[in-house]
Motif scaffolding. Structure first.
Motif, PDB file in Angstrom:
ATOM      1  N   GLU A 105      74.668  58.973  40.424  1.00  0.00           N
ATOM      2  CA  GLU A 105      73.783  60.036  40.902  1.00  0.00           C
ATOM      3  C   GLU A 105      72.769  60.425  39.965  1.00  0.00           C
ATOM      4  N   ASN A 106      71.641  61.015  40.374  1.00  0.00           N
ATOM      5  CA  ASN A 106      70.597  61.319  39.590  1.00  0.00           C
ATOM      6  C   ASN A 106      71.060  62.887  39.003  1.00  0.00           C
ATOM      7  N   CYS A 107      71.485  63.082  37.890  1.00  0.00           N
ATOM      8  CA  CYS A 107      72.145  64.308  37.300  1.00  0.00           C
ATOM      9  C   CYS A 107      71.796  64.579  36.038  1.00  0.00           C
ATOM     10  N   ALA A 108      70.753  63.871  35.506  1.00  0.00           N
ATOM     11  CA  ALA A 108      70.537  63.953  33.873  1.00  0.00           C
ATOM     12  C   ALA A 108      69.072  63.963  33.853  1.00  0.00           C
ATOM     13  N   LYS A 109      68.568  64.366  32.705  1.00  0.00           N
ATOM     14  CA  LYS A 109      67.065  64.226  32.144  1.00  0.00           C
ATOM     15  C   LYS A 109      67.233  64.118  30.904  1.00  0.00           C
ATOM     16  N   GLY A 110      66.081  63.584  30.158  1.00  0.00           N
ATOM     17  CA  GLY A 110      66.029  63.620  28.769  1.00  0.00           C
ATOM     18  C   GLY A 110      64.835  63.082  27.974  1.00  0.00           C
ATOM     19  N   TYR A 111      65.023  62.568  26.794  1.00  0.00           N
ATOM     20  CA  TYR A 111      63.886  61.988  26.210  1.00  0.00           C
ATOM     21  C   TYR A 111      63.942  61.123  25.123  1.00  0.00           C
ATOM     22  N   ALA A 112      62.874  60.199  24.782  1.00  0.00           N
ATOM     23  CA  ALA A 112      63.283  59.160  23.539  1.00  0.00           C
ATOM     24  C   ALA A 112      62.228  59.308  22.850  1.00  0.00           C
ATOM     25  N   MET A 113      62.058  59.208  21.493  1.00  0.00           N
ATOM     26  CA  MET A 113      60.778  59.427  20.692  1.00  0.00           C
ATOM     27  C   MET A 113      61.278  58.665  19.305  1.00  0.00           C
ATOM     28  N   GLY A 114      60.264  57.928  18.790  1.00  0.00           N
ATOM     29  CA  GLY A 114      60.611  57.303  17.661  1.00  0.00           C
ATOM     30  C   GLY A 114      59.441  56.546  17.023  1.00  0.00           C
ATOM     31  N   LEU A 115      59.616  55.987  15.914  1.00  0.00           N
ATOM     32  CA  LEU A 115      58.688  55.155  15.005  1.00  0.00           C
ATOM     33  C   LEU A 115      59.344  53.747  15.050  1.00  0.00           C
ATOM     34  N   ASP A 116      58.520  52.667  15.368  1.00  0.00           N
ATOM     35  CA  ASP A 116      58.955  51.349  14.745  1.00  0.00           C
ATOM     36  C   ASP A 116      57.696  50.945  13.942  1.00  0.00           C
ATOM     37  N   VAL A 117      58.225  50.205  13.024  1.00  0.00           N
ATOM     38  CA  VAL A 117      57.451  49.676  11.876  1.00  0.00           C
ATOM     39  C   VAL A 117      57.676  48.059  11.581  1.00  0.00           C
TER      40      VAL A 117
ATOM     41  N   SER B   5      70.078  31.849  21.792  1.00  0.00           N
ATOM     42  CA  SER B   5      69.146  32.250  22.931  1.00  0.00           C
ATOM     43  C   SER B   5      67.670  32.984  22.264  1.00  0.00           C
ATOM     44  N   ILE B   6      67.001  32.903  23.310  1.00  0.00           N
ATOM     45  CA  ILE B   6      65.530  33.668  23.069  1.00  0.00           C
ATOM     46  C   ILE B   6      65.968  35.210  22.414  1.00  0.00           C
ATOM     47  N   GLU B   7      66.903  35.799  23.094  1.00  0.00           N
ATOM     48  CA  GLU B   7      67.222  36.993  22.945  1.00  0.00           C
ATOM     49  C   GLU B   7      67.735  37.318  21.521  1.00  0.00           C
ATOM     50  N   SER B   8      68.555  36.439  20.950  1.00  0.00           N
ATOM     51  CA  SER B   8      68.622  36.465  19.484  1.00  0.00           C
ATOM     52  C   SER B   8      67.658  36.758  18.511  1.00  0.00           C
ATOM     53  N   LEU B   9      66.352  36.181  18.981  1.00  0.00           N
ATOM     54  CA  LEU B   9      65.067  36.388  18.151  1.00  0.00           C
ATOM     55  C   LEU B   9      64.410  37.792  18.598  1.00  0.00           C
ATOM     56  N   VAL B  10      64.616  38.332  19.559  1.00  0.00           N
ATOM     57  CA  VAL B  10      63.878  39.459  20.420  1.00  0.00           C
ATOM     58  C   VAL B  10      64.744  40.601  19.631  1.00  0.00           C
ATOM     59  N   VAL B  11      65.737  40.598  19.180  1.00  0.00           N
ATOM     60  CA  VAL B  11      66.735  41.642  18.749  1.00  0.00           C
ATOM     61  C   VAL B  11      66.375  41.930  17.312  1.00  0.00           C
ATOM     62  N   THR B  12      65.631  41.168  16.679  1.00  0.00           N
ATOM     63  CA  THR B  12      65.102  41.268  15.241  1.00  0.00           C
ATOM     64  C   THR B  12      63.745  42.038  15.496  1.00  0.00           C
ATOM     65  N   PHE B  13      63.264  42.337  16.499  1.00  0.00           N
ATOM     66  CA  PHE B  13      62.167  43.079  16.723  1.00  0.00           C
ATOM     67  C   PHE B  13      61.987  44.695  16.405  1.00  0.00           C
ATOM     68  N   ALA B  14      61.203  45.474  15.951  1.00  0.00           N
ATOM     69  CA  ALA B  14      61.462  46.725  15.780  1.00  0.00           C
ATOM     70  C   ALA B  14      61.561  47.700  17.367  1.00  0.00           C
ATOM     71  N   GLY B  15      62.642  48.341  17.343  1.00  0.00           N
ATOM     72  CA  GLY B  15      62.988  49.235  18.540  1.00  0.00           C
ATOM     73  C   GLY B  15      63.911  48.531  19.499  1.00  0.00           C
ATOM     74  N   VAL B  16      64.309  47.163  19.077  1.00  0.00           N
ATOM     75  CA  VAL B  16      65.429  46.557  19.830  1.00  0.00           C
ATOM     76  C   VAL B  16      66.739  46.553  18.953  1.00  0.00           C
ATOM     77  N   THR B  17      67.767  46.753  19.884  1.00  0.00           N
ATOM     78  CA  THR B  17      69.066  46.793  19.097  1.00  0.00           C
ATOM     79  C   THR B  17      70.119  46.019  19.925  1.00  0.00           C
ATOM     80  N   SER B  18      71.235  45.384  19.371  1.00  0.00           N
ATOM     81  CA  SER B  18      72.357  44.693  19.878  1.00  0.00           C
ATOM     82  C   SER B  18      73.580  44.942  19.209  1.00  0.00           C
ATOM     83  N   ASN B  19      74.535  45.332  19.794  1.00  0.00           N
ATOM     84  CA  ASN B  19      75.851  45.735  19.022  1.00  0.00           C
ATOM     85  C   ASN B  19      77.090  44.625  19.481  1.00  0.00           C
ATOM     86  N   ASN B  20      76.687  43.474  20.017  1.00  0.00           N
ATOM     87  CA  ASN B  20      77.499  42.367  20.308  1.00  0.00           C
ATOM     88  C   ASN B  20      76.736  41.105  20.210  1.00  0.00           C
TER      89      ASN B  20
END
Length: 599
Positions: free
Chosen positions: A536-548, A48-63
């Motif tokens: 339901e809309n019952c949460a808030k949060g954030y995500a931050m990081g560095l991709d190289v 699949s195309i997605e199998s190459l996408v998961v090698t990009f920075a910021g992308v993960t797959s556990n299956n």
């Protein structure tokens, strides 16, 4: 005057092969993917195309059996996929990677792939994490290929005859040989078939019609016999054995068709009308009973004479789930280039019809007692029921401008746009402004800088609307929440590229810093690849990081890269303790490396 006659001898020189290579300058968050590398990947998901996408920075797959992926802490449902400008959908009931089958995108039919891990343009839809933009090819001559393996077979053929072009691909996948090596002794019969065709016809140089068709049938049969797992320490070895009876049968059938009419009034403008239809018939059913034994293994194993039985129990799982969905879509798009401007616009109307039935229960019996044990009644430990129908309409539109200009400092690329949509089910109107700027300085044109920001909404689809309610007897029922609003994410991304040559080869180093402020979140839990939302809309949060990402020709003539990501993603549910988002690894390293035998 003298006349001089000179005769030159004939000489022929044969020049060697000349290869011209370059690394494309990336001034936006959209990155181009070379699809010719897909065939080389050892991918259990079927190439699949997605199998190459998961090698990009910021992308993960556990299956490895699934083509789904998470981008910068987001869920699998926060990624949007376009094929020839149309959004594609996938079945909703799939709960494990072995049921999923093939990705919608056929790599053999693909001409170009672009991917953005955030901060994407307004012409792309209302998702919070990423966009994958696929364009299928228009062959110029006859072409084709056939391949096969223990996991399946692929074949495609493309041709061009006068004003007509077509490319047709067939894929078959079976994971029987792969699944047979798992801990559970069972009969695995997964069979997945996908047939796609993309046709174009040019009435005149200005009028072109395109037709995309897809039929996918996933059949999965699972008949478990026994499972044996050993665990513990050398001094206290334990063994868990389960003896099964029953089977699981699943069928997911999807049909997709899209028709596009293009008109080019001038070389610098294009207008188009698009219409598409998607239908999914999903069936999930299982009746599996198990008797399990937990004990100390002893010196001679659980079957020997030194074992001590710690627990003996039974359970029975049952499900009869049905989901039928139909999505109709019609829209108009256009673009025009004027001097240094490229203006794009579009409007889409979408009609959705979904019918969902769920009937699940699980019974457990431990040491002769049905759980939960009350002393007076016999109950199941878990059950879930649903009978929901949803008919709704959406309308969305966008307008954006890409403007390039040069100053004494360098070349600037500015892209700004706004997107809006309305859904009649929750009567919500959302507006999403987005902008990015890229800069290539004159003092060093090997450097590229970019900055992107925007407001991104995740408009609810059917799966997000479902909420579980429990009655006085302890029965769980899935109901729809018409008050659910869109999740929201504010993206701020700063990135830079540096291209250079070393050892007569091209290299590129890319780095991106990002911050995403999340609110109105609809929390979820993950079981394998099944995402179950709170509704339901019952949460808030954030995500931050560095991709190289370090990209280059580590072996001459081949592209390879290594990606490294650092991330912190947190959410607060119902104003309680801050917890990590379900898809939020602290760091991730991915490698794609190519080599070849000379000649």
């Amino acid at each position: 005057d003298r006349r001089l006659e000179v005769q030159m001898n004939y000489t022929a020189l044969e020049l060697g092969e000349v290869a011209v290579t370059a690394i494309r300058k990336q001034t936006s968050t959209m990155e181009r993917i070379e699809t010719d590398k897909i065939k080389l990947l050892p991918d259990p998901a079927g190439g699949s195309i997605e199998s190459l996408v998961v090698t990009f920075a910021g992308v993960t797959s556990n299956n490895e059996l699934s083509s789904q992926y998470s981008v910068r802490g987001g869920s699998y449902d926060e990624n949007i996929i376009y094929v020839n400008g149309l959004e594609v959908f996938r079945p909703l009931l799939i709960r494990s990677g072995q049921q999923e089958g093939l990705s919608f995108v056929n790599p053999d039919l693909t001409e170009s792939v672009n991917f953005a891990a955030g901060g994407f343009e307004a012409r792309y839809g209302d998702k919070m994490s990423s966009v994958l933009d696929i364009t299928y090819k228009k062959p110029k001559t006859f072409e084709g290929s056939v391949s096969g393996s223990l996991l399946g077979a692929n074949a495609y053929v493309g041709s061009s005859i006068g004003k007509f072009t077509q490319v047709t691909g067939f894929r078959y996948k079976t994971g029987r040989s792969l699944l047979g090596s798992m801990d559970t002794d069972a009969e695995y019969e997964p069979n997945f078939i996908d047939l796609q065709s993309y046709m174009t016809y040019s009435f005149t140089p200005k009028w072109v019609v395109n037709l995309l068709r897809n039929v996918a049938v996933n059949n999965d049969k699972f008949s478990p016999h026994a499972r044996e797992t050993s665990f513990g320490t050398v001094d206290q070895a334990q063994q868990f054995k389960v003896f099964f009876d029953g089977q699981e049968r699943d069928k997911f059938q999807t049909l997709f068709g899209a028709l596009t009419l293009k008109y080019r009034p001038t070389e610098n403008s294009e207008l188009g009308l698009q219409a598409s239809a998607f239908n999914s018939q999903e069936r999930e059913g299982y009746d599996i009973a198990g008797e399990y034994l937990l004990g100390d293994q002893g010196a001679d194993g659980l079957e020997g004479g030194n074992e001590i039985t710690l627990d003996l129990a039974k359970y029975h799982e049952h499900a009869r789930n049905r989901l039928n969905s139909t999505i109709l879509n019609v829209g108009h798009y256009g673009n025009v280039r004027m001097n240094n401007h490229t203006v794009r616009w579009g409007v889409t109307f979408q009609r959705e019809k979904i019918y969902d039935q769920i009937n699940e229960w699980e019974k457990r019996d431990s040491a002769g007692y049905s759980l939960p044990q009350t002393g007076s009644t016999v109950n199941v430990i878990a059950n879930l029921y649903a009978d929901n129908r949803l008919e709704s309409s959406r309308i969305s539109g966008y307008l954006q401008d890409a403007f390039k200009f040069r100053t004494e400092q360098g070349l600037f690329t500015l892209v700004g746009g706004v997107r809006g949509s309305y859904w009649d089910y929750n009567q919500e109107f959302i507006i999403s402004p987005r902008a990015s700027i890229g800069f290539i300085p004159n003092f060093d044109q090997d450097l590229t800088f970019r900055l992107a920001a925007g407001l991104y909404y995740q408009s609810p689809f059917y799966k997000e609307l479902r909420r579980i309610e429990t009655d006085a007897q302890g029965n769980d029922r899935t109901v729809l929440n018409p008050e659910l609003k869109s999740q929201r994410s504010i993206h701020v991304i700063a990135g830079s590229d540096y291209t250079f040559r070393a050892m007569d080869r091209n290299f590129k180093l890319t780095a991106e810093l990002y911050y995403k402020k999340l609110d109105n979140l609809n929390p979820y839990t993950i079981d394998n690849v099944k995402v179950r939302y709170y509704g339901e809309n019952c949460a808030k949060g954030y995500a931050m990081g560095l991709d190289v990402k370090f990209f280059g020709e580590f072996v001459p003539g081949t592209d390879s890269w290594i990606s490294f990501s650092l991330m912190k993603a947190r959410q607060t549910i119902r104003e309680t303790t801050e917890v990590p988002l379900p898809n939020s690894p602290g760091y991730n390293v991915s490698l794609f490396f190519q080599d070849y035998f000379p000649g």
